[in-house]
Design an enzyme around this catalytic site. Structure first.
Site, PDB file in Angstrom:
ATOM      1  N   CYS A 300      17.017  24.068  60.167  1.00  0.00           N
ATOM      2  CA  CYS A 300      18.100  24.202  59.337  1.00  0.00           C
ATOM      3  C   CYS A 300      19.408  24.094  60.074  1.00  0.00           C
ATOM      4  O   CYS A 300      20.154  23.221  60.329  1.00  0.00           O
ATOM      5  CB  CYS A 300      17.902  24.991  58.513  1.00  0.00           C
ATOM      6  SG  CYS A 300      16.573  24.756  57.190  1.00  0.00           S
ATOM      7  N   ILE A 301      19.826  25.266  60.501  1.00  0.00           N
ATOM      8  CA  ILE A 301      21.002  25.589  61.239  1.00  0.00           C
ATOM      9  C   ILE A 301      21.249  24.860  62.544  1.00  0.00           C
ATOM     10  O   ILE A 301      22.234  24.217  62.622  1.00  0.00           O
ATOM     11  CB  ILE A 301      21.416  27.212  61.329  1.00  0.00           C
ATOM     12  CG1 ILE A 301      21.204  27.751  59.805  1.00  0.00           C
ATOM     13  CG2 ILE A 301      22.702  27.423  61.879  1.00  0.00           C
ATOM     14  CD1 ILE A 301      20.988  29.211  59.910  1.00  0.00           C
TER      15      ILE A 301
END
Length: 457
Positions: A300-301
């Site tokens: 995700c990040i």
């Protein structure tokens, strides 16, 4: 291709959805329509990783007939053997599902997609070593779904991607096959919101955002999600739904980069950063706590904001804040290595030949997930500067580094007699009783206050 046949008792929906008329307002629960008799399964999940498998289990637990598809026979065997990395509640769901093979079918046969009323694509969207989006898995999955599509089906993408991707990879190819979108087939986007290992937010209680290629598509997508999600928030388009997910994870990336910077600032000024953050968190408005660490992992990040930056670069749109945040995040593992070298140097020890032990290598506590874990890059960099590096992690018995090096988790970390210990990830079952007080300890979590004499990154 051969298939593997691998549900608590099914509770049939009792309140049908109106097939015509006004759509329910956003954020309102939606009654579920009865399954379409023409299909053997209510939903097919394409990709059974950290998102796809829990999603398949959530649909099954809500009473849906699920076709669970993955092209990896190894992954299918792992799931069938109940060896997948899941939280306890999902392990129970998997055990129940595998006892009902007629209603929860594991398969690697893509031709079976035509048997499902809805198809949900849950494949990874990583970036390469140059931070360029790798769309190959998503392109392949979407091409397979488009080729298998039949009238009456809904296709939903959940993989985080660039704005316009659902149109490019699903909507337009279906039109080229002769389908009328919103009448013959339905196209939607609803990004996943699963936090691996987090037992505090069950899928059923996390709101889902959905956008459709047409209003009818949006309605069909909301119906599908409402089979298990208590709250569905509708947006006006596919692009809005796609951008929502990019904002969510870019927001986190920017704030983590800021938290790491404040950690360095507090270190320079000899101020305890975690105490500062906790004090700031007492403000009931306008502040959200983010904590520093040795880096960020998962898909995700470290990855998702690059899909936005990649698209903006082609459009010559500046995104300076996001670009700088992602640069700082990418540099964090090397910052950790430099801190370890500094700590060794202050103790009169050189890096060459130093024995370094890394505690925890997964990207977050209590999961076996190594995707984009900063620990892997940290270990490689430490070896490159001459250190002898080992690790201990009960959730990851073996690691393969980008350099091609491999390591096994130590059975007896105390016997390694490390010069310095990096606490990277602390699982709840992490036993540090072997620490003898002689090794230097660098606390990458910033919160291991039980370790005497620790130093922070």
């Amino acid at each position: 291709m051969s298939t593997l046949d691998v549900r608590p008792d099914v509770i049939a929906p009792t309140t049908p959805l109106p097939r015509d008329g006004a759509s329910p307002a956003p954020d309102t629960p939606i009654a579920v329509a009865a399954p379409t008799p023409a299909f053997d399964f209510d939903v097919a999940i394409v990709g059974l990783g950290y998102v796809g498998l829990p999603t398949a289990l959530a649909y099954h637990a809500s009473g849906s007939r699920v076709l669970a598809l993955d092209v990896s026979s190894r992954r299918l065997r792992t799931i069938a053997a109940r060896g997948a990395d899941l939280i306890d509640s999902d392990r129970e769901r998997l055990d129940a599902a595998l006892r009902r093979p007629s209603e929860f079918r594991l398969t690697g046969d893509v031709s079976e997609l035509s048997r499902a009323s809805a198809i949900v694509v849950c494949v990874p969207t990583p970036v390469d070593h140059q931070q360029v989006p790798d769309l190959a898995p998503l392109r392949a999955a979407c091409a397979t779904v488009v080729a298998a599509a039949r009238p009456g089906q809904l296709v939903m993408l959940t993989s985080t991607t660039y704005v316009g991707c659902t149109h490019d990879l699903v909507e337009q190819p279906l039109r080229e096959r002769g389908f009328e979108i919103g009448r013959d087939v339905f196209v939607t986007f609803s990004a996943e919101r699963i936090d691996p290992g987090n037992i505090g937010f069950a899928q059923e209680v996390v709101p889902r955002v959905v956008g459709g290629a047409t209003p009818r598509c949006e309605e069909q997508g909301a119906q599908l999600l409402s089979r298990y999600a208590a709250r569905v928030h509708r947006v006006s388009s596919l692009a809005t739904a796609e951008m929502t997910k990019l904002l969510e994870n870019t927001f986190r990336a920017v704030n983590i980069a800021l938290a790491n910077e404040f950690a360095d600032i507090c270190g320079a000024l000899d101020v305890p950063v975690t105490e500062v953050i906790e004090a700031a968190s007492t403000k009931p408005y306008g502040f959200m706590a983010f904590y520093p660490g040795p880096g960020v992992g998962g898909h995700c990040i470290p990855c998702d904001p690059h899909y936005l930056l990649w698209q903006l670069k082609a459009l010559h749109v500046d995104a300076g804040v996001i670009t700088e945040a992602m640069t700082r995040i990418a540099a964090r593992p090397r910052r950790v290595v430099e801190r370890i070298r500094d700590v060794l140097g202050r103790a009169g020890k050189g890096t060459l030949g130093a024995r370094v032990l890394v505690v925890g290598v997964t990207y977050k506590p209590d999961v076996a997930d190594l995707r984009e874990s900063p620990a892997l890059e940290i270990i490689d960099h430490l070896i490159d500067v001459g250190a002898e590096v080992q690790y201990v992690d009960t959730h990851a018995p073996h690691i393969h580094l980008d350099s091609g090096r491999e390591r096994d988790s130590l059975d007896d970390p105390g016997a390694f007699h490390p010069d310095v210990v990096l606490v990277h990830t602390r699982h709840h079952d992490c036993d540090l009783g072997w620490l003898d007080g002689e090794a230097l300890v660098v606390d990458g979590t910033y919160r291991s206050t039980d370790i005497a004499g620790r130093v922070l990154l």
